[in-house]
Design an enzyme around this catalytic site. Sequence first.
Site, PDB file in Angstrom:
ATOM      1  CE  LYS A  22      -1.810   1.778   4.024  1.00 24.23           C
ATOM      2  NZ  LYS A  22      -1.639   3.203   4.287  1.00 24.23           N
ATOM      3  CG  ASN A  23       2.115   2.760   3.593  1.00 29.94           C
ATOM      4  OD1 ASN A  23       0.953   3.075   3.309  1.00 29.94           O
ATOM      5  ND2 ASN A  23       2.496   2.491   4.832  1.00 29.94           N
ATOM      6  CB  CYS A 117      -4.888  11.887  11.474  1.00 28.71           C
ATOM      7  SG  CYS A 117      -4.050  10.320  11.522  1.00 28.71           S
ATOM      8  NE  ARG A 122      -0.435  10.839   9.652  1.00 23.65           N
ATOM      9  CZ  ARG A 122      -0.719   9.689   9.032  1.00 23.65           C
ATOM     10  NH1 ARG A 122      -1.759   8.999   9.381  1.00 23.65           N
ATOM     11  NH2 ARG A 122       0.058   9.261   8.067  1.00 23.65           N
ATOM     12  CG  ASP A 305       2.396   1.372   9.634  1.00 23.21           C
ATOM     13  OD1 ASP A 305       2.020   2.230  10.455  1.00 23.21           O
ATOM     14  OD2 ASP A 305       2.777   1.655   8.483  1.00 23.21           O
ATOM     15  NE  ARG A 397      -7.233   4.487   4.598  1.00 21.11           N
ATOM     16  CZ  ARG A 397      -6.202   4.466   5.441  1.00 21.11           C
ATOM     17  NH1 ARG A 397      -6.379   4.220   6.697  1.00 21.11           N
ATOM     18  NH2 ARG A 397      -5.004   4.726   5.006  1.00 21.11           N
TER      19      ARG A 397
HETATM   20  N1  EPU Z   1       6.278  14.406  11.005  1.00 21.88           N
HETATM   21  C1  EPU Z   1       6.484  15.728  11.261  1.00 21.88           C
HETATM   22  N2  EPU Z   1       6.417  16.623  10.225  1.00 21.88           N
HETATM   23  C2  EPU Z   1       6.153  16.240   8.962  1.00 21.88           C
HETATM   24  C3  EPU Z   1       5.932  14.878   8.691  1.00 21.88           C
HETATM   25  C4  EPU Z   1       5.992  13.972   9.735  1.00 21.88           C
HETATM   26  O1  EPU Z   1       6.730  16.114  12.410  1.00 21.88           O
HETATM   27  O2  EPU Z   1       6.117  17.097   8.061  1.00 21.88           O
HETATM   28  C5  EPU Z   1       6.346  13.415  12.109  1.00 21.88           C
HETATM   29  C6  EPU Z   1       5.020  12.731  12.364  1.00 21.88           C
HETATM   30  O3  EPU Z   1       4.198  13.480  13.215  1.00 21.88           O
HETATM   31  C7  EPU Z   1       5.456  11.395  12.945  1.00 21.88           C
HETATM   32  C8  EPU Z   1       6.802  11.135  12.284  1.00 21.88           C
HETATM   33  O4  EPU Z   1       7.234  12.379  11.742  1.00 21.88           O
HETATM   34  O5  EPU Z   1       5.654  11.514  14.321  1.00 21.88           O
HETATM   35  C9  EPU Z   1       6.789  10.118  11.174  1.00 21.88           C
HETATM   36  O6  EPU Z   1       5.805  10.471  10.216  1.00 21.88           O
HETATM   37  P1  EPU Z   1       5.937  10.031   8.685  1.00 21.88           P
HETATM   38  O7  EPU Z   1       5.984  11.258   7.856  1.00 21.88           O
HETATM   39  O8  EPU Z   1       7.062   9.053   8.562  1.00 21.88           O
HETATM   40  O9  EPU Z   1       4.568   9.290   8.436  1.00 21.88           O
HETATM   41  P2  EPU Z   1       3.679   9.339   7.120  1.00 21.88           P
HETATM   42  O10 EPU Z   1       4.537   9.442   5.922  1.00 21.88           O
HETATM   43  O11 EPU Z   1       2.584  10.324   7.293  1.00 21.88           O
HETATM   44  C10 EPU Z   1       3.780   6.781   6.645  1.00 21.88           C
HETATM   45  C11 EPU Z   1       2.789   5.682   6.456  1.00 21.88           C
HETATM   46  C12 EPU Z   1       2.158   5.341   7.794  1.00 21.88           C
HETATM   47  C13 EPU Z   1       3.265   4.927   8.762  1.00 21.88           C
HETATM   48  C14 EPU Z   1       4.325   6.039   8.861  1.00 21.88           C
HETATM   49  C15 EPU Z   1       5.524   5.644   9.709  1.00 21.88           C
HETATM   50  C16 EPU Z   1       2.051   6.066   4.214  1.00 21.88           C
HETATM   51  C17 EPU Z   1       0.962   6.463   3.302  1.00 21.88           C
HETATM   52  N3  EPU Z   1       1.780   6.113   5.513  1.00 21.88           N
HETATM   53  O12 EPU Z   1       3.041   7.888   7.154  1.00 21.88           O
HETATM   54  O13 EPU Z   1       1.342   4.215   7.527  1.00 21.88           O
HETATM   55  O14 EPU Z   1       2.726   4.689  10.046  1.00 21.88           O
HETATM   56  O15 EPU Z   1       4.803   6.365   7.548  1.00 21.88           O
HETATM   57  O16 EPU Z   1       6.143   4.519   9.183  1.00 21.88           O
HETATM   58  O17 EPU Z   1       3.127   5.681   3.777  1.00 21.88           O
HETATM   59  C18 EPU Z   1      -0.382   2.697   7.880  1.00 21.88           C
HETATM   60  O18 EPU Z   1      -0.048   2.156   6.815  1.00 21.88           O
HETATM   61  O19 EPU Z   1      -1.179   2.181   8.705  1.00 21.88           O
HETATM   62  C19 EPU Z   1       0.188   3.999   8.210  1.00 21.88           C
HETATM   63  C20 EPU Z   1      -0.343   4.825   9.098  1.00 21.88           C
END
Ligand code: EPU
Length: 434
Positions: A22-23, A117, A122, A305, A397
């Site tokens: 998915k990701n 969320c 987020r 995850d 999803r």
């Molecule tokens: N963060 C910030 N600022 C940003 C972006 C992130 O502070 O601009 C923080 C977040 O608050 C969090 C940490 O950085 O504490 C990590 O967030 P990340 O950006 O890595 O998460 P994401 O890209 O929004 C993806 C996956 C999530 C998974 C996380 C961590 C996708 C679509 N989603 O989210 O997947 O938990 O990485 O590995 O790739 C799931 O599949 O169930 C899911 C939630």
Amino acid sequence: MDKFVVKGGRRLEGEVTISGAKNAAVAILPAVILSDEPCVVENVPYISDVRICIHILEEMGAQVEKIGKDAYRIDPTTISKYCVPYEYARKMRASYYFLGALLGKFNKARVSMPGGCPLGDRPIDQHLKAFTALGAEYTLSQGMVDLVADKLTGNQIFFDVVTVGATMNAMLAAVKAEGLTIIENAAKEPHIVDLANFLNSMGANIMGAGTDVIKIRGVEHLHGTTYAVIPDQIEAGTFMVAVAATKGDVLIKNVIPKHLESITKKLEKIGVNIEQFDDSIRVWVDGPLVKTNVKTAPHPGFPTDMQSQIATLLCLAQGTSIITENIWEQRFRYVDELRRMGADITVNGKVALIEGTGKLMGAPVKACDLRAGAALIIAGLAASGVTEIEDIYHIERGYDCMEGKLRALGADIEKVSVPDKTEETKSDSTKAAV
Ligand code: EPU
């Protein structure tokens, strides 16, 4: 409103094939926008997040054709709109990848902010930091992010936190920027490498993906490609835990065992047997399950995850286990539901203390997010009696036909449609994606 009805107590046995990640898919599909020619993307999971991505591409004017069970031919050359409206963004948080892809291709993008969320705060500050480093300006207004750039120029981007989404978005925006972009403190998840491999197969010049420094030399054109998405690490991990929870014996096919290492190591500590082959793993249990401690961390650490799934398994083990959640502040919301099934879990901030009782009991429960839903299915499979899981749209999803795959392994799980009077009155925002 659909729900899953699970009658617990059956061992999972046989073979299961894991779908595409998915990701990775939710980043690779928007990335097609960057190509000057049609692309074919294979091994795409049949999940609602992917269907939303496809709808967004079609709305923008791309020609999308399903050319097989899990493959799409996408022609992005007809795209004439650069906007992702709220009606899509609220359903799929990863719609933020359209920001990077549209900016990288057209020097402009307008995408609705993802909104509330279930996992907690987020922010997208690091995404915006990357875009501005490359020369874009942004405005936030009426819930929309607007990006515009005269031109994009390579630069150094140092992330304050390790972030999957911002690392991917920086890659998407930088791939055609003039000169060299260096991303430091980059995320290293398998889907980061997959996106880099996909872009490189279109003629991009990305080096170092999978390490914490990614170097991107901008190219002028990206050409068409045929590319297969990697197998889903988390779907594989979820099945590994489900097999362990039912003391089953299953060959899990279409996996990359290296991607599963942190999960494999923890499961082995708990007492689960795992044998690795080139692209499959056998998982079985023939002894007691025992306590362990888990701390979630960015890759190659234990994935957040998989936290709720392993917590469920630890309820079925003997002894006291401690789980520390280091990524998402609200990722213990499933605990209340597991308690309804007899789990003994105490949460204090980012730490959960699990007293393994070796058993769970069926109960009516609600999925509060995607992985919480998977954990409740696992709990239901191992519990005595019947578990009814509501709000399964969360599960759909991100899991490709989970109930069908489980049924083929011997589970007693049915998807049941229930007319729900409250559904029409339910606010749309309660269906926000994670
Ligand atoms: N963060 C910030 N600022 C940003 C972006 C992130 O502070 O601009 C923080 C977040 O608050 C969090 C940490 O950085 O504490 C990590 O967030 P990340 O950006 O890595 O998460 P994401 O890209 O929004 C993806 C996956 C999530 C998974 C996380 C961590 C996708 C679509 N989603 O989210 O997947 O938990 O990485 O590995 O790739 C799931 O599949 O169930 C899911 C939630």
